[in-house]
Design a protein around this motif. Structure first.
Motif, PDB file in Angstrom:
ATOM      1  N   MET A   1     -13.234 -15.651  12.822  1.00  7.73           N
ATOM      2  CA  MET A   1     -12.328 -14.608  12.344  1.00  7.73           C
ATOM      3  C   MET A   1     -11.242 -15.215  11.449  1.00  7.73           C
ATOM      4  O   MET A   1     -10.617 -16.211  11.814  1.00  7.73           O
ATOM      5  CB  MET A   1     -11.679 -13.890  13.526  1.00  7.73           C
ATOM      6  N   ILE A   2     -11.026 -14.630  10.281  1.00 11.77           N
ATOM      7  CA  ILE A   2      -9.994 -15.085   9.356  1.00 11.77           C
ATOM      8  C   ILE A   2      -8.714 -14.310   9.647  1.00 11.77           C
ATOM      9  O   ILE A   2      -8.629 -13.094   9.412  1.00 11.77           O
ATOM     10  CB  ILE A   2     -10.421 -14.866   7.891  1.00 11.77           C
ATOM     11  N   ARG A   3      -7.712 -14.993  10.171  1.00 13.53           N
ATOM     12  CA  ARG A   3      -6.446 -14.355  10.541  1.00 13.53           C
ATOM     13  C   ARG A   3      -5.491 -14.377   9.348  1.00 13.53           C
ATOM     14  O   ARG A   3      -5.112 -15.439   8.877  1.00 13.53           O
ATOM     15  CB  ARG A   3      -5.840 -15.074  11.746  1.00 13.53           C
ATOM     16  N   VAL A   4      -5.107 -13.179   8.900  1.00 16.49           N
ATOM     17  CA  VAL A   4      -4.371 -13.030   7.640  1.00 16.49           C
ATOM     18  C   VAL A   4      -2.981 -12.447   7.870  1.00 16.49           C
ATOM     19  O   VAL A   4      -2.806 -11.527   8.683  1.00 16.49           O
ATOM     20  CB  VAL A   4      -5.149 -12.113   6.669  1.00 16.49           C
ATOM     21  N   LEU A   5      -2.012 -12.979   7.126  1.00 11.73           N
ATOM     22  CA  LEU A   5      -0.683 -12.371   7.023  1.00 11.73           C
ATOM     23  C   LEU A   5      -0.545 -11.793   5.623  1.00 11.73           C
ATOM     24  O   LEU A   5      -0.758 -12.498   4.634  1.00 11.73           O
ATOM     25  CB  LEU A   5       0.415 -13.417   7.256  1.00 11.73           C
ATOM     26  N   ILE A   6      -0.193 -10.504   5.531  1.00 14.19           N
ATOM     27  CA  ILE A   6       0.015  -9.858   4.238  1.00 14.19           C
ATOM     28  C   ILE A   6       1.505  -9.855   3.921  1.00 14.19           C
ATOM     29  O   ILE A   6       2.318  -9.382   4.718  1.00 14.19           O
ATOM     30  CB  ILE A   6      -0.500  -8.398   4.245  1.00 14.19           C
ATOM     31  N   VAL A   7       1.871 -10.383   2.753  1.00  9.98           N
ATOM     32  CA  VAL A   7       3.277 -10.426   2.334  1.00  9.98           C
ATOM     33  C   VAL A   7       3.411  -9.665   1.028  1.00  9.98           C
ATOM     34  O   VAL A   7       2.955 -10.115  -0.034  1.00  9.98           O
ATOM     35  CB  VAL A   7       3.762 -11.879   2.150  1.00  9.98           C
ATOM     36  N   ASP A   8       4.035  -8.490   1.099  1.00  7.65           N
ATOM     37  CA  ASP A   8       4.217  -7.644  -0.081  1.00  7.65           C
ATOM     38  C   ASP A   8       5.339  -6.666   0.223  1.00  7.65           C
ATOM     39  O   ASP A   8       5.450  -6.173   1.354  1.00  7.65           O
ATOM     40  CB  ASP A   8       2.925  -6.882  -0.404  1.00  7.65           C
ATOM     41  N   ASP A   9       6.169  -6.372  -0.757  1.00  3.78           N
ATOM     42  CA  ASP A   9       7.310  -5.500  -0.492  1.00  3.78           C
ATOM     43  C   ASP A   9       7.002  -4.011  -0.673  1.00  3.78           C
ATOM     44  O   ASP A   9       7.914  -3.185  -0.634  1.00  3.78           O
ATOM     45  CB  ASP A   9       8.527  -5.900  -1.336  1.00  3.78           C
ATOM     46  N   HIS A  10       5.736  -3.649  -0.836  1.00  2.00           N
ATOM     47  CA  HIS A  10       5.346  -2.240  -0.943  1.00  2.00           C
ATOM     48  C   HIS A  10       4.543  -1.834   0.289  1.00  2.00           C
ATOM     49  O   HIS A  10       3.422  -2.316   0.495  1.00  2.00           O
ATOM     50  CB  HIS A  10       4.530  -2.001  -2.213  1.00  2.00           C
ATOM     51  N   THR A  11       5.116  -0.942   1.091  1.00  4.05           N
ATOM     52  CA  THR A  11       4.492  -0.518   2.338  1.00  4.05           C
ATOM     53  C   THR A  11       3.123   0.102   2.112  1.00  4.05           C
ATOM     54  O   THR A  11       2.165  -0.179   2.846  1.00  4.05           O
ATOM     55  CB  THR A  11       5.398   0.486   3.075  1.00  4.05           C
ATOM     56  N   ILE A  12       3.014   0.954   1.115  1.00  9.52           N
ATOM     57  CA  ILE A  12       1.745   1.633   0.842  1.00  9.52           C
ATOM     58  C   ILE A  12       0.664   0.621   0.474  1.00  9.52           C
ATOM     59  O   ILE A  12      -0.488   0.742   0.902  1.00  9.52           O
ATOM     60  CB  ILE A  12       1.915   2.683  -0.273  1.00  9.52           C
ATOM     61  N   PHE A  13       1.021  -0.390  -0.307  1.00  9.54           N
ATOM     62  CA  PHE A  13       0.045  -1.397  -0.698  1.00  9.54           C
ATOM     63  C   PHE A  13      -0.423  -2.191   0.518  1.00  9.54           C
ATOM     64  O   PHE A  13      -1.627  -2.461   0.676  1.00  9.54           O
ATOM     65  CB  PHE A  13       0.631  -2.333  -1.751  1.00  9.54           C
ATOM     66  N   ARG A  14       0.504  -2.560   1.392  1.00  5.89           N
ATOM     67  CA  ARG A  14       0.121  -3.281   2.609  1.00  5.89           C
ATOM     68  C   ARG A  14      -0.811  -2.440   3.465  1.00  5.89           C
ATOM     69  O   ARG A  14      -1.799  -2.932   4.014  1.00  5.89           O
ATOM     70  CB  ARG A  14       1.364  -3.681   3.425  1.00  5.89           C
ATOM     71  N   SER A  15      -0.510  -1.153   3.569  1.00  4.79           N
ATOM     72  CA  SER A  15      -1.354  -0.255   4.366  1.00  4.79           C
ATOM     73  C   SER A  15      -2.755  -0.152   3.773  1.00  4.79           C
ATOM     74  O   SER A  15      -3.750  -0.117   4.507  1.00  4.79           O
ATOM     75  CB  SER A  15      -0.718   1.140   4.432  1.00  4.79           C
ATOM     76  N   GLY A  16      -2.829  -0.121   2.436  1.00  8.67           N
ATOM     77  CA  GLY A  16      -4.122  -0.056   1.775  1.00  8.67           C
ATOM     78  C   GLY A  16      -4.963  -1.292   2.050  1.00  8.67           C
ATOM     79  O   GLY A  16      -6.177  -1.203   2.290  1.00  8.67           O
ATOM     80  N   LEU A  17      -4.323  -2.444   2.041  1.00  7.31           N
ATOM     81  CA  LEU A  17      -5.042  -3.683   2.329  1.00  7.31           C
ATOM     82  C   LEU A  17      -5.536  -3.705   3.774  1.00  7.31           C
ATOM     83  O   LEU A  17      -6.669  -4.140   4.053  1.00  7.31           O
ATOM     84  CB  LEU A  17      -4.145  -4.894   2.067  1.00  7.31           C
ATOM     85  N   LYS A  18      -4.709  -3.239   4.695  1.00 11.99           N
ATOM     86  CA  LYS A  18      -5.119  -3.228   6.102  1.00 11.99           C
ATOM     87  C   LYS A  18      -6.323  -2.312   6.310  1.00 11.99           C
ATOM     88  O   LYS A  18      -7.235  -2.650   7.078  1.00 11.99           O
ATOM     89  CB  LYS A  18      -3.950  -2.802   6.990  1.00 11.99           C
ATOM     90  N   ARG A  19      -6.333  -1.177   5.626  1.00 14.35           N
ATOM     91  CA  ARG A  19      -7.488  -0.280   5.729  1.00 14.35           C
ATOM     92  C   ARG A  19      -8.731  -0.932   5.142  1.00 14.35           C
ATOM     93  O   ARG A  19      -9.834  -0.821   5.693  1.00 14.35           O
ATOM     94  CB  ARG A  19      -7.196   1.040   5.010  1.00 14.35           C
ATOM     95  N   LEU A  20      -8.556  -1.625   4.016  1.00 17.99           N
ATOM     96  CA  LEU A  20      -9.682  -2.312   3.388  1.00 17.99           C
ATOM     97  C   LEU A  20     -10.264  -3.370   4.325  1.00 17.99           C
ATOM     98  O   LEU A  20     -11.480  -3.436   4.536  1.00 17.99           O
ATOM     99  CB  LEU A  20      -9.224  -2.966   2.084  1.00 17.99           C
ATOM    100  N   PHE A  21      -9.406  -4.180   4.925  1.00 17.75           N
ATOM    101  CA  PHE A  21      -9.876  -5.270   5.774  1.00 17.75           C
ATOM    102  C   PHE A  21     -10.423  -4.783   7.107  1.00 17.75           C
ATOM    103  O   PHE A  21     -11.183  -5.503   7.769  1.00 17.75           O
ATOM    104  CB  PHE A  21      -8.750  -6.284   6.004  1.00 17.75           C
ATOM    105  N   SER A  22     -10.032  -3.581   7.522  1.00 20.48           N
ATOM    106  CA  SER A  22     -10.507  -3.063   8.808  1.00 20.48           C
ATOM    107  C   SER A  22     -12.016  -2.851   8.815  1.00 20.48           C
ATOM    108  O   SER A  22     -12.637  -2.778   9.883  1.00 20.48           O
ATOM    109  CB  SER A  22      -9.792  -1.750   9.145  1.00 20.48           C
ATOM    110  N   ASP A  23     -12.611  -2.762   7.630  1.00 20.81           N
ATOM    111  CA  ASP A  23     -14.061  -2.587   7.528  1.00 20.81           C
ATOM    112  C   ASP A  23     -14.816  -3.918   7.562  1.00 20.81           C
ATOM    113  O   ASP A  23     -16.046  -3.930   7.533  1.00 20.81           O
ATOM    114  CB  ASP A  23     -14.418  -1.847   6.230  1.00 20.81           C
TER     115      ASP A  23
END
Length: 209
Positions: A1-23
Motif C-alpha cells: 500500500m502506498i501511503r500518501v499525504l496530500i498537500v494543497d491549499d484548495h479543499t475541493i482539489f484535495r477532496s477530488g484527489l481522495k475520491r480518485l485514489f479511493s478507486d
C-alpha cells in the motif's frame, strides 16, 4: 500500500484527489494538509511512502516546504503537482529535491502512474520535462532565463515579484536582509532587469506568479 499525504491549499482539489485514489487498491490517503507548516507536522506524525505537494500555496510555497522537508526527511519521495507548466517549474522543483513533477491538467491515469513509479524508487517527468532537464547537460541551453537560476534565487525572485519585502523574505528564509539584497542583485543581473517592477513584469510574462 502506498501511503500518501496530500498537500494543497484548495479543499475541493484535495477532496477530488481522495475520491480518485479511493478507486485504487494500492494507494491510501493517510492525511492531508493545506499549508507547508501543517504538512511538516503531519509528515513527522505519519509513516508515509509519498508526499503529493502543490508548488503554490498561501504562506510558504511548496518549494520552500520542500527545502525544509529535505533537511528532515531526505529520502521521502515527493511528487510536485502544480498548475504551472513544466517550462515554469519542473527543472527548479527537481533541483530542489522533488522526485517528480506533473501539471494539474494531467490525466488521472498519468498521475496514478507517476505515484506508483516514484513510490517504487523512480522519478517521473513527462517527455518535455526530461528534455528540459537534459538541456542542462548539453552544450546548447535553450531554457528560459528563470530556469537557470538556483533554487534559492528562483524562490526569492518569486517572493519579490509577489511584493514581499526583503525583510520578510529574510525572516521566512532565516537569512539576513543583506544576504537577500545580494541575491536580489544577482537575480536582476541574470534576468536582465533593473528594478523590482521590471522583475514582477518578467514573472507575470513567464507565468511564474
Amino acid at each position: 500500500m502506498i501511503r500518501v499525504l496530500i498537500v494543497d491549499d484548495h479543499t475541493i482539489f484535495r477532496s477530488g484527489l481522495k475520491r480518485l485514489f479511493s478507486d485504487e487498491n494500492d494507494i491510501s490517503v493517510v492525511d492531508e494538509a493545506s499549508n507547508s507548516t501543517d504538512a511538516l507536522d503531519k509528515i513527522r506524525k505519519h509513516e508515509l511512502d509519498l508526499v503529493l505537494m502543490d508548488v503554490s500555496m498561501a504562506g510558504r510555497s511548496g518549494l520552500e516546504a520542500l527545502e525544509s522537508l529535505r533537511i528532515e526527511f531526505p529520502q521521502l519521495p515527493v511528487l510536485i503537482l502544480s498548475m504551472y507548466s513544466e517550462e515554469q517549474y519542473a527543472v527548479v522543483a527537481m533541483k530542489a529535491g522533488a522526485n517528480g513533477y506533473l501539471s494539474k491538467d494531467a490525466e488521472p491515469a498519468e498521475l496514478i502512474g507517476a505515484i506508483r513509479k516514484i513510490a517504487a524508487g523512480g522519478r517521473y517527468l513527462t517527455n518535455r520535462g526530461t528534455e528540459l532537464m537534459l538541456m542542462q547537460f548539453s552544450g546548447k541551453d535553450d531554457r528560459p532565463t528563470h530556469q537557470k537560476l538556483s533554487t534559492r534565487e528562483f524562490e526569492i525572485m518569486r517572493m519579490i515579484a509577489n511584493g514581499i519585502s526583503l525583510t520578510e523574505i529574510g525572516e521566512r528564509l532565516n537569512i539576513s536582509v543583506k544576504t537577500v539584497s545580494t541575491y536580489r542583485t544577482r537575480i536582476l543581473e541574470k534576468i536582465g532587469v533593473k528594478s523590482n517592477a521590471e522583475l514582477a513584469k518578467f514573472a507575470l510574462r513567464n507565468e511564474i506568479v
